[in-house]
Motif scaffolding. Structure first.
Motif, mmCIF file in Angstrom:
data_model
loop_
_atom_site.group_PDB
_atom_site.id
_atom_site.type_symbol
_atom_site.label_atom_id
_atom_site.label_comp_id
_atom_site.label_asym_id
_atom_site.label_seq_id
_atom_site.Cartn_x
_atom_site.Cartn_y
_atom_site.Cartn_z
ATOM 1 N N CYS A 195 0.856 -1.185 0.000
ATOM 2 C CA CYS A 195 0.000 0.000 0.000
ATOM 3 C C CYS A 195 0.895 1.238 0.000
ATOM 4 O O CYS A 195 1.877 1.298 0.737
ATOM 5 C CB CYS A 195 -0.878 -0.014 1.246
ATOM 6 N N TYR A 197 0.231 4.230 1.103
ATOM 7 C CA TYR A 197 -0.077 5.257 2.118
ATOM 8 C C TYR A 197 0.776 5.062 3.373
ATOM 9 O O TYR A 197 1.592 4.149 3.442
ATOM 10 C CB TYR A 197 -1.579 5.250 2.428
ATOM 11 N N ARG A 198 0.570 5.927 4.398
ATOM 12 C CA ARG A 198 1.525 5.952 5.503
ATOM 13 C C ARG A 198 0.851 5.937 6.887
ATOM 14 O O ARG A 198 1.425 6.448 7.853
ATOM 15 C CB ARG A 198 2.405 7.196 5.384
ATOM 16 N N CYS A 199 -0.373 5.368 6.964
ATOM 17 C CA CYS A 199 -1.129 5.428 8.229
ATOM 18 C C CYS A 199 -0.274 4.927 9.402
ATOM 19 O O CYS A 199 0.326 3.847 9.326
ATOM 20 C CB CYS A 199 -2.393 4.603 8.135
ATOM 21 N N PHE A 201 -0.973 3.790 12.323
ATOM 22 C CA PHE A 201 -1.406 2.654 13.155
ATOM 23 C C PHE A 201 -1.237 1.328 12.419
ATOM 24 O O PHE A 201 -1.553 0.270 12.942
ATOM 25 C CB PHE A 201 -2.894 2.812 13.538
ATOM 26 N N CYS A 202 -0.763 1.367 11.168
ATOM 27 C CA CYS A 202 -0.779 0.186 10.300
ATOM 28 C C CYS A 202 0.652 -0.282 10.025
ATOM 29 O O CYS A 202 1.565 0.530 9.837
ATOM 30 C CB CYS A 202 -1.464 0.557 8.987
ATOM 31 N N ASP A 204 1.616 -1.976 7.436
ATOM 32 C CA ASP A 204 1.899 -2.088 6.010
ATOM 33 C C ASP A 204 3.088 -1.222 5.562
ATOM 34 O O ASP A 204 3.991 -1.706 4.864
ATOM 35 C CB ASP A 204 0.642 -1.721 5.215
ATOM 36 N N PRO A 205 3.112 0.074 5.978
ATOM 37 C CA PRO A 205 4.240 0.911 5.537
ATOM 38 C C PRO A 205 5.586 0.362 6.002
ATOM 39 O O PRO A 205 6.617 0.620 5.385
ATOM 40 C CB PRO A 205 3.960 2.272 6.205
ATOM 41 N N GLU A 241 -4.841 -5.033 0.603
ATOM 42 C CA GLU A 241 -4.722 -3.975 1.592
ATOM 43 C C GLU A 241 -5.525 -2.758 1.119
ATOM 44 O O GLU A 241 -6.193 -2.097 1.893
ATOM 45 C CB GLU A 241 -3.256 -3.545 1.762
ATOM 46 N N ASN A 242 -5.437 -2.460 -0.172
ATOM 47 C CA ASN A 242 -6.044 -1.242 -0.684
ATOM 48 C C ASN A 242 -6.368 -1.457 -2.164
ATOM 49 O O ASN A 242 -5.582 -1.110 -3.035
ATOM 50 C CB ASN A 242 -5.028 -0.105 -0.479
ATOM 51 N N ARG A 271 -10.352 3.608 0.735
ATOM 52 C CA ARG A 271 -10.225 4.714 1.680
ATOM 53 C C ARG A 271 -11.243 5.780 1.292
ATOM 54 O O ARG A 271 -11.614 5.882 0.121
ATOM 55 C CB ARG A 271 -8.825 5.326 1.571
ATOM 56 N N GLU A 299 -11.660 5.351 9.788
ATOM 57 C CA GLU A 299 -10.826 5.504 11.006
ATOM 58 C C GLU A 299 -11.326 6.485 12.051
ATOM 59 O O GLU A 299 -11.336 6.172 13.227
ATOM 60 C CB GLU A 299 -9.356 5.823 10.679
ATOM 61 N N LYS A 311 -3.615 9.713 8.461
ATOM 62 C CA LYS A 311 -4.493 9.043 7.497
ATOM 63 C C LYS A 311 -4.493 9.806 6.172
ATOM 64 O O LYS A 311 -4.785 9.246 5.117
ATOM 65 C CB LYS A 311 -5.909 8.958 8.089
HETATM 66 S S1 SF4 Z 1 -4.418 1.493 6.860
HETATM 67 FE FE1 SF4 Z 1 -4.904 0.951 4.767
HETATM 68 S S2 SF4 Z 1 -4.454 2.831 3.603
HETATM 69 FE FE2 SF4 Z 1 -3.386 3.023 5.554
HETATM 70 S S3 SF4 Z 1 -1.297 2.238 5.164
HETATM 71 FE FE3 SF4 Z 1 -2.533 0.536 6.004
HETATM 72 S S4 SF4 Z 1 -3.326 -0.571 4.220
HETATM 73 FE FE4 SF4 Z 1 -2.626 1.494 3.521
#
Ligand code: SF4
Ligand code: B12
Length: 475
Positions: A195, A197-199, A201-202, A204-205, A241-242, A271, A299, A311
């Motif tokens: 993904c 993006y840079r949230c 709490f996640c 993934d980044p 994820e997205n 999103r 969120e 977000k």
């Molecule tokens: S919460 Fe969703 S949009 Fe944000 S970084 Fe994680 S996968 Fe990506």
């Protein structure tokens, strides 16, 4: 006789298809190896899954276990112990989100021989050949291992575009059993990884470094139609994820759906800032391509909290998305997170207000509210550690994080109770109810409108009937 690669999915109370194993199996030479997937989630009990595992061990080249943070860790550890007891010569490889973040902990405390971090396909393939030919481990990017009690972590593997990997072979899993458990003929599908993006709490980044790759529209169409046709599916759930990260790809898929007269419905993740800007022509097109539901990571209803969690969306985009989706007859689930340390209850109340507004726009829209959990590998995890909050330290403590019951110890009891009651009444008042439940539903609507949740007798009564008498799972 071919050797067996065992892939084990630890016990947990859910039954989405184990796509991570279909991804790994897609690159394994099946002329050479038998791939056996054991999904403890769909077995009668973890014991049944362990029996199956034990039976396969004598011919196994290795056992791969997929581990996400939380309760699945417990069974991952039990299954690893079982392998060590009955076939100590068979290496155990952990992969997935928790080992990607804490490989050393997973080996020292969980007993894994190897951990694979990040995208798994090619690393697993390289490790298999290193196991078979006893070749060097230090040259395999994406691999962590122990050498003479010392922890070794190799360099990260270069992220590979998923168009380079073959499609999934769903015949490796009992598809009909998943349909039965899901209560619908729904195929899980994974069309993109990572993904951009840079949230905060996640994870993934951290795990994918904000890289993203998606199947090209034509390939996605081919693979999805193939799976739907083969198994007579009526719905596809994109577990990306997205899914909407690349609008052009989504449009290609929609055009193909219309052209090929796809009759199945589908649902996908998104999103609010991806849906809100879509114009009516685009929305008409996705609705015409049978988009059934969008799962939106909204969120928060508070701009202050959205900014805090990075977000990069606007609070009003959730409402704009709701209005547009409703107008085009597309369903939605909006996900919210509350209970961040120092959130302040007025920000939580702002989120609840947003949920009420969404429900006012379309009562059929669903919502989830989760309490913030500091998942490892996230920016907010580091933030709260630096602020001096307590976080799990051991693998055992990580396995105790439960996804519905957990809320940070910083959340005040009465605030948590308020949110739980809101959740119940706001859902109950808009879900279809029959018979004796109708008057209670009317009462629930009144309570939600007036924000009055004291003495929640109806909640106790309904939950007693649902979970004690009817034995439904409490989500
Ligand atoms: S919460 Fe969703 S949009 Fe944000 S970084 Fe994680 S996968 Fe990506
Ligand atoms: C489907 C799904 C679920 C399902 C079931 C989970 C499952 N995997 O069985 C349900 C809906 C039940 C669920 C629940 C939750 N989930 Co969930 N879920 C997903 C989702 C959307 C898809 C998983 C998937 O199939 N991916 C497709 C495969 C191909 O990708 P993959 O799993 O990453 O696998 C690759 C690598 O990780 C690696 N790999 C994985 N396993 C293995 C094993 C071996 C041996 C090897 C070598 C490699 C390897 O190789 C694969 C191919 O490259 C992911 C997000 C995502 N898109 O991945 C979140 C995700 C896994 N979930 C997450 C979370 C937080 C949750 C919840 C806690 C949510 C919540 N707040 O309630 C709960 C509870 C989970 C729990 N503790 O039990 C996080 C996990 C973070 C973490 N640190 O573990 C994720 C990553 C979402 C996110 N971005 O934050 N989830």
């Amino acid at each position: 006789m071919k050797k067996t690669i065992i892939l084990y999915n630890p016990a947990a109370p859910y039954y989405t298809m184990p796509l991570q194993f279909l991804a790994l199996a897609s690159v394994i030479d099946r002329e050479r190896y038998d791939v056996k997937i054991i999904d403890a989630r769909i077995e009668r009990s973890p014991r049944t899954a362990h029996e199956k595992l034990k039976l396969l061990l004598p011919n196994a080249v290795c056992v791969g276990i997929s581990v996400i943070t939380g309760t699945p860790i417990k069974d991952a550890v039990s299954a690893t112990r079982l392998v060590k007891k009955f076939a100590p010569q068979v290496p155990v490889v952990w992969g997935g989100w928790h080992p990607s973040i804490y490989p050393e902990q997973c080996m020292r405390e969980g007993g894994a021989d190897f951990c694979i971090f990040g995208q798994g396909e090619m690393t697993f393939l390289d490790l298999l050949s290193a196991i078979e030919y006893a070749s060097r481990l230090d040259e395999i990017p994406g691999l962590a291992y122990m050498e003479k009690q010392e922890f070794r972590q190799n360099a990260e593997r270069k992220f590979i575009d998923i168009n380079n990997f073959p499609g999934y072979d769903y015949s490796l899993i009992p598809v009909e059993r998943y349909f039965h458990l899901k209560g619908m003929r729904q195929i899980d599908f994974y069309s993109s990884q990572g993904c951009p993006y840079r949230c905060a709490f996640c994870a993934d980044p951290f795990v994918y470094n904000r890289r993203w790759s998606g199947l090209k529209g034509s390939r996605m169409l081919f693979d999805v139609f193939e799976a739907v046709r083969t198994y007579g599916a009526s719905d596809v759930l994109f577990q990306d994820e997205n899914f909407f990260a690349n609008k052009h790809r989504v449009m290609e898929f929609c055009d193909g759906m219309v052209r090929e007269k796809g009759s199945f419905t589908w649902a996908a993740t998104s999103r609010a800032d991806q849906i809100a800007p879509l114009d009516d022509d685009v929305l008409r097109k996705v609705a015409g391509a049978n988009l059934r539901k969008v799962i939106i990571g909204a969120e928060s209803g508070s701009q202050q909290m959205l900014d805090f969690m990075k977000k990069d969306t606007l609070a009003e985009e959730s409402l704009i998305s709701a209005e547009k989706l409703s107008r085009h007859g597309i369903g939605a689930i909006f996900g919210f997170i509350v209970g961040f340390p120092e959130e302040g209850f007025d920000n939580t109340l702002q989120t609840l207000k947003t949920i009420k507004e969404i429900k006012r726009i379309d009562p059929r829209f669903e919502f989830n509210i989760f309490f913030f959990t500091p998942y490892p590998g996230t920016e907010l995890f580091n933030y709260i550690v630096n602020k001096g909050y307590r976080v799990p330290q051991s693998l055992d403590q990580w396995s105790d994080i439960d996804f519905t019951l957990y809320s940070g110890y910083w959340v005040k009891h009465h605030e948590r109770e308020y949110v739980e009651r809101f959740k119940f009444y706001a859902k109950f008042s808009t879900e279809p109810q029959w018979g004796l439940m109708r008057p209670l539903q009317y009462l629930a609507a009144l309570r939600t409108n007036r924000n009055y949740f004291d003495y929640p007798l109806e909640k106790e009564l309904v939950n007693f009937v649902r979970y004690r008498v009817l034995h439904r799972v409490n989500w």
